[in-house]
Design a protein around this motif. Sequence first.
Motif, PDB file in Angstrom:
ATOM      1  N   TYR A 106      28.832  37.279  40.122  1.00 61.55           N
ATOM      2  CA  TYR A 106      29.099  38.073  41.321  1.00 61.55           C
ATOM      3  C   TYR A 106      28.656  39.525  41.133  1.00 61.55           C
ATOM      4  CZ  TYR A 106      31.545  40.516  45.048  1.00 61.55           C
ATOM      5  OH  TYR A 106      31.834  41.316  46.114  1.00 61.55           O
TER       6      TYR A 106
ATOM      7  N   ILE B  55      32.565  35.782  37.723  1.00 64.34           N
ATOM      8  CA  ILE B  55      32.677  37.240  37.861  1.00 64.34           C
ATOM      9  C   ILE B  55      31.374  37.907  37.444  1.00 64.34           C
ATOM     10  CG2 ILE B  55      33.897  39.318  37.096  1.00 64.34           C
ATOM     11  CD1 ILE B  55      35.649  37.563  38.842  1.00 64.34           C
TER      12      ILE B  55
ATOM     13  N   CYS C 234      35.458  45.472  40.233  1.00 62.26           N
ATOM     14  CA  CYS C 234      35.373  44.058  39.832  1.00 62.26           C
ATOM     15  C   CYS C 234      35.492  43.915  38.319  1.00 62.26           C
ATOM     16  CB  CYS C 234      34.049  43.454  40.292  1.00 62.26           C
ATOM     17  SG  CYS C 234      33.975  43.153  42.047  1.00 62.26           S
TER      18      CYS C 234
END
Length: 100
Positions: free
Chosen positions: A86, A83, A12
């Motif tokens: 997350y 992001i 990620c």
Amino acid sequence: MNKQTKNHIATCVKLAKERFGEFAETETQEVFLIIKEAKSRGMLQKQPPDRCLNPYINAANRILETFGTETFFPTLSKDLTHIYAYVALVATNTIRITAA
């Protein structure tokens, strides 16, 4: 945190750097602490944004609201705030990832 989770977070972060450019480790740690505290206080839930909450908590709640739906990936890729949120949700085991 297990190896699968660490690999998922690393992926990620890599994708976020490719898409958004800057992705700071210090910001990641700060957001992790914010999300961890919000989780312990019961502030993470599927709810609309609240002006009184930190932007990262609002992003985390939006992610939780869309997780498992077709709007999840568009929400996640909305901006860098999502992001960071997350990554923190995964790191705190609020969102569990599974092997593909």
